[in-house]
Design an enzyme around this catalytic site. Structure first.
Site, PDB file in Angstrom:
ATOM      1  NE  ARG A  21      -3.227   0.078   2.793  1.00  0.00           N
ATOM      2  CZ  ARG A  21      -4.360  -0.474   2.253  1.00  0.00           C
ATOM      3  NH1 ARG A  21      -5.147   0.106   1.484  1.00  0.00           N
ATOM      4  NH2 ARG A  21      -4.883  -1.806   2.406  1.00  0.00           N
ATOM      5  N   GLY A  60      -0.805  -3.685   9.097  1.00  0.00           N
ATOM      6  CA  GLY A  60      -1.279  -2.907  10.097  1.00  0.00           C
ATOM      7  C   GLY A  60      -0.697  -1.462   9.871  1.00  0.00           C
ATOM      8  CD  GLU A  61       2.858   2.137   6.627  1.00  0.00           C
ATOM      9  OE1 GLU A  61       3.238   3.245   5.972  1.00  0.00           O
ATOM     10  OE2 GLU A  61       3.206   1.075   5.691  1.00  0.00           O
ATOM     11  NE  ARG A  62      -6.452   2.704   6.125  1.00  0.00           N
ATOM     12  CZ  ARG A  62      -7.547   2.372   6.501  1.00  0.00           C
ATOM     13  NH1 ARG A  62      -8.023   1.059   6.970  1.00  0.00           N
ATOM     14  NH2 ARG A  62      -8.418   3.305   6.964  1.00  0.00           N
ATOM     15  CG  ASN A  94      -1.852  -4.597   2.582  1.00  0.00           C
ATOM     16  OD1 ASN A  94      -2.485  -3.458   2.882  1.00  0.00           O
ATOM     17  ND2 ASN A  94      -0.701  -5.125   3.298  1.00  0.00           N
ATOM     18  NE  ARG A  97      -6.110  -5.029   4.766  1.00  0.00           N
ATOM     19  CZ  ARG A  97      -6.415  -4.890   6.000  1.00  0.00           C
ATOM     20  NH1 ARG A  97      -7.171  -3.537   6.220  1.00  0.00           N
ATOM     21  NH2 ARG A  97      -5.925  -5.363   7.024  1.00  0.00           N
TER      22      ARG A  97
END
Length: 176
Positions: A21, A60-62, A94, A97
């Protein structure tokens, strides 16, 4: 591969270079930040040790960015010893999603193909069809302007094969 769940200080976490992402929608991030301020981090981040006492984000970067914006000190995290499988885990996490752009997906599959081999191997790694992987990899042959329009969802993904054929014929048409 071993895993454990811990509270990890944000100061010890860094984004991974392998995250597929690259675009974080401002409106959706604002919603997530608001939720984190009210409820905290509900789903733990997935991290791996990076060798210098810190952790790299696998997934989980968001949530990590929202936690920083909400001024949390620590977040729940699942620690995985990925043993070189970090990129594969990040991509697998990712690509399921819907908000990952087709171009981000294509670049992630390219990195996996460079690391693991052909589209068939990538398809097995991420649980997608070989045809879908090949179609996404084809997007990387589009001219930059066209790829940007697809990434921004201003041109439907379904138009990509036709646009690719046109782009590949253009040099031939110039010779006529």
């Amino acid at each position: 591969m071993t895993t454990s769940l811990s509270m990890i200080p944000l100061a010890k976490i860094r984004p991974s270079d392998g995250n597929p992402r690259t675009v974080f929608d401002d409106e959706r991030m604002a919603e997530l930040i608001d939720s984190v301020k009210r409820h905290g981090i509900i789903t733990p981040l997935t991290l791996s040790h990076d060798g210098d006492g810190r952790y790299a984000i696998i997934a989980g970067e968001r949530r990590y960015r929202a936690a920083k914006a909400a001024k949390l000190r620590e977040v729940p995290a699942q620690i995985r010893e990925a043993d070189g499988a970090t990129l594969t885990l990040a991509v697998a996490e990712n690509v399921i999603r819907a908000d990952l752009s087709p171009m981000e997906e294509a670049r992630a599959y390219r990195r996996l193909a460079d690391e693991h081999g052909d589209a068939a191997k990538v398809a097995r790694l991420v649980g997608k069809s070989e045809r879908l992987i090949s179609d996404r990899l084809d997007l990387l042959r589009l001219p930059d302007e066209t790829a940007q329009l697809i990434a921004a969802r201003r041109v439907p993904l379904a138009c990509a094969p036709v646009l690719l054929r046109i782009a590949e014929r253009e040099p031939l048409l110039a010779d006529l």
